[in-house]
Design an enzyme around this catalytic site. Structure first.
Site, short mmCIF file in Angstrom:
data_model
loop_
_atom_site.label_atom_id
_atom_site.label_comp_id
_atom_site.label_asym_id
_atom_site.label_seq_id
_atom_site.Cartn_x
_atom_site.Cartn_y
_atom_site.Cartn_z
N LYS A 1 -19.56 -30.10 -4.89
CA LYS A 1 -19.07 -29.88 -3.52
C LYS A 1 -18.68 -28.42 -3.30
O LYS A 1 -18.89 -27.88 -2.22
CB LYS A 1 -17.88 -30.79 -3.23
N LYS B 1 -27.69 -38.98 -4.96
CA LYS B 1 -26.95 -40.16 -4.50
C LYS B 1 -26.91 -40.21 -2.98
O LYS B 1 -26.74 -39.18 -2.33
CB LYS B 1 -25.52 -40.01 -5.04
N LYS C 1 -22.47 -39.64 2.48
CA LYS C 1 -22.17 -39.35 3.90
C LYS C 1 -22.35 -37.88 4.20
O LYS C 1 -22.72 -37.51 5.30
CB LYS C 1 -20.71 -39.69 4.21
N1 AQP Z 1 -24.77 -43.90 -3.10
C1 AQP Z 1 -23.82 -44.73 -3.49
N2 AQP Z 1 -24.12 -45.83 -4.22
C2 AQP Z 1 -23.15 -46.70 -4.62
N3 AQP Z 1 -21.85 -46.52 -4.29
C3 AQP Z 1 -21.51 -45.46 -3.55
N4 AQP Z 1 -20.34 -45.02 -3.07
C4 AQP Z 1 -20.54 -43.88 -2.38
N5 AQP Z 1 -21.83 -43.55 -2.39
C5 AQP Z 1 -22.46 -44.51 -3.12
C6 AQP Z 1 -19.06 -45.69 -3.27
O1 AQP Z 1 -18.46 -45.88 -1.98
C7 AQP Z 1 -17.05 -45.74 -2.09
C8 AQP Z 1 -16.57 -44.73 -1.08
O2 AQP Z 1 -17.05 -43.45 -1.44
P1 AQP Z 1 -16.93 -42.14 -0.56
O3 AQP Z 1 -16.10 -42.37 0.63
O4 AQP Z 1 -16.61 -40.99 -1.45
O5 AQP Z 1 -18.45 -42.08 -0.07
P2 AQP Z 1 -19.56 -40.96 -0.05
O6 AQP Z 1 -20.67 -41.49 0.76
O7 AQP Z 1 -19.84 -40.52 -1.44
O8 AQP Z 1 -18.79 -39.87 0.78
P3 AQP Z 1 -18.99 -38.33 0.86
O9 AQP Z 1 -17.99 -37.85 1.86
O10 AQP Z 1 -20.40 -38.00 1.11
O11 AQP Z 1 -18.57 -37.88 -0.56
P4 AQP Z 1 -19.45 -37.16 -1.64
O12 AQP Z 1 -20.04 -35.99 -0.99
O13 AQP Z 1 -18.36 -36.84 -2.61
O14 AQP Z 1 -20.45 -38.10 -2.19
C9 AQP Z 1 -16.76 -45.34 -3.54
O15 AQP Z 1 -16.41 -46.50 -4.28
C10 AQP Z 1 -18.08 -44.81 -4.02
O16 AQP Z 1 -18.24 -44.95 -5.41
#
Ligand code: AQP
Length: 327
Positions: free
Chosen positions: A112, A193, A196
């Site tokens: 990040k 992955k 969001k």
């Molecule tokens: N791709 C994924 N596959 C499985 N589980 C996932 N989680 C997130 N992405 C995946 C799980 O969802 C929960 C909330 O995570 P988050 O709010 O951090 O979601 P995100 O989509 O990863 O959000 P961001 O803002 O985009 O964060 P970054 O950039 O850090 O990835 C968690 O239980 C997570 O494991």
């Protein structure tokens, strides 16, 4: 007494299929076996800039999606992280016992930080706040997607260090990954992955995407140059689509897709996703028709969990020798 479960989602964008299959679906399935607390972690979201008006809306939208995805607010507490000050208070105490080197090693921080022009100190601090989220409720089980495993290990290390420095204060949390869907990858790039914070119209399937959009996104998903599905030799794109389909509909198995041409396979995947999302979207529309409902759920969640957090904060303060009024 039931063991306590804690997990959360950042209200930092549109919730997607990865959040659902990696987290929310699992939460809904296990909630009745535990005392569950599910948080909208808004303090985590602000580790990178969020438009204030949008963030305020996303917090309520995320809460509504929790319920639409099957979290029962009677059974589980749905809580906004910033409405319980114990999260931030404990985060500071834990910061003071966390070696900087532990934080520098976090892969999500490195990834990040690379994308930011100016890296806020909060981004480095993120996993300590996450440890506080868990420890402030003395949660035993933490159901998350695979991307959070490293942060969970760190939370355990921090708890252990605090306990050994100041005496047993925190329950040791355990990671709980879903059997299928622990790591859903981006449709546009099956090596990253689904997230969001990644831009691009064909990266993620949002939980509120209309069926026509879901079909279009899956039709465009990256696969490989083979003509048909070979279950023993799936490329990353096909494997990701298969995982999505199987997690949405367990009747879709490797045997049932063997030899399918990619065009037909994608149609099957799309219909499995559309059928999974349809009741969630219907429930979401019902819930959000009543503007006051979500606020009442969030107020009730806060009321239920506040005493747990206050008790932990008192114990942690006493353990460290900080001031606690005699009453
Ligand atoms: N791709 C994924 N596959 C499985 N589980 C996932 N989680 C997130 N992405 C995946 C799980 O969802 C929960 C909330 O995570 P988050 O709010 O951090 O979601 P995100 O989509 O990863 O959000 P961001 O803002 O985009 O964060 P970054 O950039 O850090 O990835 C968690 O239980 C997570 O494991």
């Amino acid at each position: 007494m039931k063991a306590r479960v804690l997990s959360g989602v950042q209200p930092s964008g549109q919730l997607h299929l990865g959040n659902y299959l990696g987290a929310l679906k699992n939460w809904a399935e296990i909630q009745s076996n535990y005392e569950s607390i599910f948080c909208i972690v808004d303090l985590h979201a602000i580790t990178v800039y969020q438009d204030p008006k949008e963030l305020a809306e996303k917090i309520r939208e995320t809460a509504a999606l929790f319920i639409a995805a099957g979290i029962d607010p009677q059974e589980s507490s749905i809580v906004v992280q910033s409405s319980v000050s114990g999260h931030a208070e404990l985060a500071w105490m834990l910061t003071c016992v966390t070696p900087l080197g532990w934080l520098n090693r976090m892969t999500q921080y490195k990834a990040k930080a690379e994308k930011q022009e100016t890296v806020g100190a909060g981004l480095l601090q993120y996993p300590v706040l996450m440890a506080a989220d868990i420890l402030v409720y003395q949660a035993k089980i933490v159901p998350v997607g695979e991307d959070q495993s490293q942060h969970l290990e760190l939370a355990r290390d921090i708890a252990q260090r605090f306990n050994s420095m100041y005496g047993d204060t925190f329950v040791m949390p355990e990671t709980r990954l879903p059997a299928v869907g622990a790591r859903i990858m981006g449709l546009d790039d099956p090596t990253t992955k689904m997230s969001k914070s990644v831009s691009g119209t064909n990266h993620a399937i949002a939980l509120l995407d209309e069926p026509s959009i879901v079909r279009k996104k899956i039709a465009r998903a990256t696969t490989d140059s083979q003509p048909a599905v070979d279950p023993e030799n799936m490329g990353p794109g096909v494997a990701n689509l298969f995982t999505i389909a199987h997690a949405c509909d367990p009747f879709i198995t490797k045997n049932s897709v063997a030899g399918m041409r990619y065009g037909d396979f994608k149609k099957l995947v799309a219909e499995a996703v559309v059928s999974r999302l349809e009741p969630i979207q219907r429930k979401y529309r019902e819930i959000t028709a009543d503007r006051g409902y979500i606020d009442s759920v969030l107020l009730e969640g806060q009321r239920r969990v506040l005493p747990i957090a206050e008790n932990t904060i008192r114990n942690a303060k006493r353990a460290m020798g900080l001031y606690v009024a005699n009453r």
